[in-house]
Scaffold this motif. Structure first.
Motif, PDB file in Angstrom:
ATOM      1  N   MET A   1       0.829  -1.205   0.000  1.00 20.97           N
ATOM      2  CA  MET A   1       0.000   0.000   0.000  1.00 20.97           C
ATOM      3  C   MET A   1       0.871   1.266   0.000  1.00 20.97           C
ATOM      4  SD  MET A   1      -3.224  -0.652  -0.150  1.00 20.97           S
ATOM      5  CE  MET A   1      -3.970   0.841   0.491  1.00 20.97           C
ATOM      6  N   LYS A   2       1.943   1.256   0.765  1.00 20.46           N
ATOM      7  CA  LYS A   2       2.792   2.439   0.855  1.00 20.46           C
ATOM      8  C   LYS A   2       3.533   2.695  -0.459  1.00 20.46           C
ATOM      9  CE  LYS A   2       3.590   2.295   5.850  1.00 20.46           C
ATOM     10  NZ  LYS A   2       4.599   2.122   6.926  1.00 20.46           N
ATOM     11  N   LYS A   3       4.044   1.629  -1.084  1.00 21.16           N
ATOM     12  CA  LYS A   3       4.815   1.773  -2.317  1.00 21.16           C
ATOM     13  C   LYS A   3       3.946   1.707  -3.571  1.00 21.16           C
ATOM     14  CE  LYS A   3       8.984  -0.243  -0.277  1.00 21.16           C
ATOM     15  NZ  LYS A   3       9.982  -1.341  -0.379  1.00 21.16           N
ATOM     16  N   LYS A   4       2.653   1.315  -3.381  1.00 23.39           N
ATOM     17  CA  LYS A   4       1.720   1.212  -4.502  1.00 23.39           C
ATOM     18  C   LYS A   4       2.256   0.296  -5.597  1.00 23.39           C
ATOM     19  CE  LYS A   4      -0.313   5.746  -3.585  1.00 23.39           C
ATOM     20  NZ  LYS A   4      -0.602   7.104  -4.126  1.00 23.39           N
ATOM     21  N   ILE A   5       2.722  -0.877  -5.173  1.00 21.84           N
ATOM     22  CA  ILE A   5       3.263  -1.865  -6.101  1.00 21.84           C
ATOM     23  C   ILE A   5       2.324  -3.057  -6.151  1.00 21.84           C
ATOM     24  CG2 ILE A   5       5.187  -3.442  -6.549  1.00 21.84           C
ATOM     25  CD1 ILE A   5       6.997  -1.473  -5.085  1.00 21.84           C
ATOM     26  N   GLU A   6       2.054  -3.559  -7.365  1.00 25.61           N
ATOM     27  CA  GLU A   6       1.193  -4.724  -7.518  1.00 25.61           C
ATOM     28  C   GLU A   6       1.943  -5.981  -7.067  1.00 25.61           C
ATOM     29  OE1 GLU A   6      -0.492  -7.310 -11.207  1.00 25.61           O
ATOM     30  OE2 GLU A   6      -0.955  -5.164 -11.275  1.00 25.61           O
ATOM     31  N   HIS A   7       1.279  -6.774  -6.223  1.00 24.66           N
ATOM     32  CA  HIS A   7       1.917  -7.967  -5.679  1.00 24.66           C
ATOM     33  C   HIS A   7       1.586  -9.220  -6.476  1.00 24.66           C
ATOM     34  CE1 HIS A   7       3.826  -6.601  -1.921  1.00 24.66           C
ATOM     35  NE2 HIS A   7       2.898  -5.658  -1.936  1.00 24.66           N
ATOM     36  N   GLY A   8       0.403  -9.259  -7.076  1.00 25.31           N
ATOM     37  CA  GLY A   8       0.021 -10.468  -7.798  1.00 25.31           C
ATOM     38  C   GLY A   8      -1.391 -10.341  -8.344  1.00 25.31           C
ATOM     39  N   ALA A   9      -1.845 -11.405  -8.999  1.00 21.62           N
ATOM     40  CA  ALA A   9      -3.187 -11.413  -9.592  1.00 21.62           C
ATOM     41  C   ALA A   9      -3.835 -12.771  -9.350  1.00 21.62           C
ATOM     42  CB  ALA A   9      -3.102 -11.117 -11.090  1.00 21.62           C
ATOM     43  N   LEU A  10      -5.170 -12.761  -9.212  1.00 20.23           N
ATOM     44  CA  LEU A  10      -5.934 -13.990  -9.025  1.00 20.23           C
ATOM     45  C   LEU A  10      -6.452 -14.447 -10.386  1.00 20.23           C
ATOM     46  CD1 LEU A  10      -7.980 -12.915  -5.855  1.00 20.23           C
ATOM     47  CD2 LEU A  10      -5.660 -13.847  -5.968  1.00 20.23           C
ATOM     48  N   LEU A  11      -5.858 -15.497 -10.923  1.00 22.35           N
ATOM     49  CA  LEU A  11      -6.146 -15.912 -12.295  1.00 22.35           C
ATOM     50  C   LEU A  11      -6.852 -17.260 -12.385  1.00 22.35           C
ATOM     51  CD1 LEU A  11      -2.693 -14.897 -13.853  1.00 22.35           C
ATOM     52  CD2 LEU A  11      -4.809 -13.558 -13.817  1.00 22.35           C
ATOM     53  N   GLN A  12      -7.318 -17.786 -11.272  1.00 28.07           N
ATOM     54  CA  GLN A  12      -7.913 -19.120 -11.254  1.00 28.07           C
ATOM     55  C   GLN A  12      -9.367 -19.127 -11.730  1.00 28.07           C
ATOM     56  OE1 GLN A  12      -6.084 -21.758 -10.530  1.00 28.07           O
ATOM     57  NE2 GLN A  12      -7.674 -23.329 -10.593  1.00 28.07           N
ATOM     58  N   HIS A  13     -10.091 -18.030 -11.480  1.00 25.92           N
ATOM     59  CA  HIS A  13     -11.521 -17.990 -11.782  1.00 25.92           C
ATOM     60  C   HIS A  13     -11.794 -17.743 -13.265  1.00 25.92           C
ATOM     61  CE1 HIS A  13     -12.872 -18.128  -7.601  1.00 25.92           C
ATOM     62  NE2 HIS A  13     -11.922 -17.261  -7.302  1.00 25.92           N
ATOM     63  N   ASN A  14     -12.944 -18.247 -13.700  1.00 23.69           N
ATOM     64  CA  ASN A  14     -13.400 -18.027 -15.072  1.00 23.69           C
ATOM     65  C   ASN A  14     -14.537 -17.022 -15.148  1.00 23.69           C
ATOM     66  OD1 ASN A  14     -11.604 -19.899 -16.274  1.00 23.69           O
ATOM     67  ND2 ASN A  14     -12.922 -21.591 -15.596  1.00 23.69           N
ATOM     68  N   GLY A  15     -14.902 -16.438 -14.029  1.00 23.91           N
ATOM     69  CA  GLY A  15     -15.972 -15.449 -13.988  1.00 23.91           C
ATOM     70  C   GLY A  15     -15.585 -14.299 -13.093  1.00 23.91           C
ATOM     71  N   THR A  16     -16.466 -13.323 -12.986  1.00 23.81           N
ATOM     72  CA  THR A  16     -16.213 -12.148 -12.147  1.00 23.81           C
ATOM     73  C   THR A  16     -16.114 -12.549 -10.675  1.00 23.81           C
ATOM     74  OG1 THR A  16     -17.446 -10.765 -13.691  1.00 23.81           O
ATOM     75  CG2 THR A  16     -17.091  -9.886 -11.478  1.00 23.81           C
ATOM     76  N   ILE A  17     -15.083 -12.059  -9.999  1.00 23.20           N
ATOM     77  CA  ILE A  17     -14.928 -12.325  -8.562  1.00 23.20           C
ATOM     78  C   ILE A  17     -15.931 -11.462  -7.802  1.00 23.20           C
ATOM     79  CG2 ILE A  17     -13.384 -12.126  -6.579  1.00 23.20           C
ATOM     80  CD1 ILE A  17     -11.074 -12.811  -8.435  1.00 23.20           C
ATOM     81  N   THR A  18     -16.736 -12.099  -6.967  1.00 27.12           N
ATOM     82  CA  THR A  18     -17.823 -11.407  -6.262  1.00 27.12           C
ATOM     83  C   THR A  18     -17.521 -11.130  -4.801  1.00 27.12           C
ATOM     84  OG1 THR A  18     -18.838 -13.558  -5.838  1.00 27.12           O
ATOM     85  CG2 THR A  18     -19.579 -12.362  -7.790  1.00 27.12           C
ATOM     86  N   CYS A  19     -16.595 -11.875  -4.191  1.00 34.16           N
ATOM     87  CA  CYS A  19     -16.294 -11.674  -2.765  1.00 34.16           C
ATOM     88  C   CYS A  19     -14.874 -12.131  -2.450  1.00 34.16           C
ATOM     89  CB  CYS A  19     -17.298 -12.407  -1.878  1.00 34.16           C
ATOM     90  SG  CYS A  19     -17.601 -14.117  -2.359  1.00 34.16           S
ATOM     91  N   LEU A  20     -14.272 -11.423  -1.526  1.00 32.46           N
ATOM     92  CA  LEU A  20     -12.914 -11.721  -1.065  1.00 32.46           C
ATOM     93  C   LEU A  20     -12.883 -11.609   0.451  1.00 32.46           C
ATOM     94  CD1 LEU A  20     -10.859  -9.529  -3.570  1.00 32.46           C
ATOM     95  CD2 LEU A  20     -10.930 -12.024  -3.582  1.00 32.46           C
ATOM     96  N   GLU A  21     -12.125 -12.498   1.084  1.00 32.87           N
ATOM     97  CA  GLU A  21     -11.963 -12.386   2.542  1.00 32.87           C
ATOM     98  C   GLU A  21     -10.612 -12.958   2.946  1.00 32.87           C
ATOM     99  OE1 GLU A  21     -14.238 -13.030   6.753  1.00 32.87           O
ATOM    100  OE2 GLU A  21     -15.279 -12.654   4.875  1.00 32.87           O
ATOM    101  N   PHE A  22      -9.857 -12.139   3.696  1.00 29.59           N
ATOM    102  CA  PHE A  22      -8.564 -12.571   4.208  1.00 29.59           C
ATOM    103  C   PHE A  22      -8.752 -13.317   5.523  1.00 29.59           C
ATOM    104  CE2 PHE A  22      -7.025  -9.206   1.424  1.00 29.59           C
ATOM    105  CZ  PHE A  22      -5.835  -9.731   0.948  1.00 29.59           C
ATOM    106  N   TYR A  23      -7.838 -14.272   5.761  1.00 30.53           N
ATOM    107  CA  TYR A  23      -7.698 -14.842   7.099  1.00 30.53           C
ATOM    108  C   TYR A  23      -6.250 -14.605   7.514  1.00 30.53           C
ATOM    109  CZ  TYR A  23      -7.619 -17.858  11.130  1.00 30.53           C
ATOM    110  OH  TYR A  23      -7.479 -18.322  12.420  1.00 30.53           O
ATOM    111  N   GLY A  24      -6.061 -13.695   8.452  1.00 28.22           N
ATOM    112  CA  GLY A  24      -4.712 -13.304   8.829  1.00 28.22           C
ATOM    113  C   GLY A  24      -4.046 -12.589   7.662  1.00 28.22           C
TER     114      GLY A  24
END
Length: 307
Positions: free
Chosen positions: A1-24
């Motif tokens: 967030m501080k450096k505004k650098i992209e860390h990665g992408a979620l490429l597994q899904h074949n449709g629009t991602i509707t929800c995200l939730e972190f654990y830790g």
């Protein structure tokens, strides 16, 4: 967030991602329109497990505080419980309508589902509904403030606080000039802070005193993004908070050490001054002894001479 650098992408899904939730900070769960729930490693953004969760879209998911269970709802009118340890389905409950929000309580003993303008409250041990809250308009966002208090925002500018035990409205207040799209809450230094985002473009932070909940929260700050907001995410800088707490601890420890050093110096001065006084008294006595001993020595010399 501080450096505004992209860390990665979620490429597994074949449709629009509707929800995200972190654990830790190590794992992330994602749900999408393809009906899949994916478990991700956040270090390498590698998909650890892909589960065919629903026959329709996954509309919402929530992770139990223990990290061992997860709940999901979809457009197939089902509520599903997932065993995250083994990566399999644990329980399926049929619903009368499609739910679009599901959420665990902070203690993990209850959870809620939202269907249009209705909130059903479930107990984990019985998986049965213990109460229902109904609002006038469709619910757009919901958040647990405590284990027994819910903050609910609908398609209007009002936020309402409800008791999970009595299902009664404890308080309501006008937060924005337009529809509220999302709510977030967190606790810091004993204060309950609520963050709201609205279609009017404003993000606002509120302080809620639970002892005076009927008076409603007080506004802490606000910012006009000049955009039509649809969702909200809050980043809590835990590292800064930990550093701040450690600095306070270090300051307290230093004050304690300084106090101990000051006490030691006072004690040292006391005992040093005591030794100085004793030494002075001894020095006063020693010359007197020398004067008494001197004639004896002369007398001994005379005796030796006469002998």
């Amino acid at each position: 967030m501080k450096k505004k650098i992209e860390h990665g992408a979620l490429l597994q899904h074949n449709g629009t991602i509707t929800c995200l939730e972190f654990y830790g900070t190590a794992h992330l769960l994602s749900g999408a329109e393809d009906g899949l729930i994916c478990i991700w490693n956040t270090k390498r953004w590698e998909c650890l497990k892909s589960i065919k969760a629903h026959k329709g879209h996954v509309t919402s998911l929530s992770i139990h505080p223990s990290g061992k269970l997860a709940l999901s709802v979809g457009t197939d009118k089902t509520l599903r419980t997932w065993n995250l340890v083994e990566g399999r389905s644990a329980f399926i409950k049929n619903l009368k309508q499609n739910a679009h929000i599901i959420k665990w309580s902070p203690d993990g003993e209850k959870y809620v589902t939202v269907i249009t303008n209705k909130v059903d409250i479930y107990r984990l041990d019985t998986a049965s509904i213990t109460g229902t809250i109904t609002t006038e308009k469709r619910i757009s966002s919901l958040r647990f403030i405590t284990d027994s208090i819910l903050a609910i925002a609908g398609d209007d500018e009002i936020i309402r606080f409800y008791s999970c035990d009595s299902q009664k409205c404890l308080c309501e207040f006008k937060a924005h000039e337009n529809r509220i799209k999302d709510i977030y809450s967190f606790e810091r230094e004993g204060q309950h802070v609520i963050v709201t985002a609205s279609s009017d473009g404003y993000i606002k932070m509120w302080n809620l005193d639970l002892d005076k909940i009927k008076d409603g929260p007080s506004l802490l700050c606000e910012v006009n993004t000049k955009a039509r907001l649809t969702c909200l995410a809050v980043w809590l800088d835990r590292a800064s908070e930990m550093k701040e707490n450690s600095d306070k601890t270090a300051t307290s420890s230093q004050e304690t050490e300084d106090e101990k050093s000051s006490t030691a110096r006072r004690n040292k001065d006391f005992w040093t001054s005591g030794r100085v006084k004793t030494a002075k008294r001894k020095r006063k006595i020693i010359p007197g002894k020398q004067k008494l001993e001197a004639p004896v020595q002369k007398k001994k010399k005379k005796q030796n001479g006469s002998a």
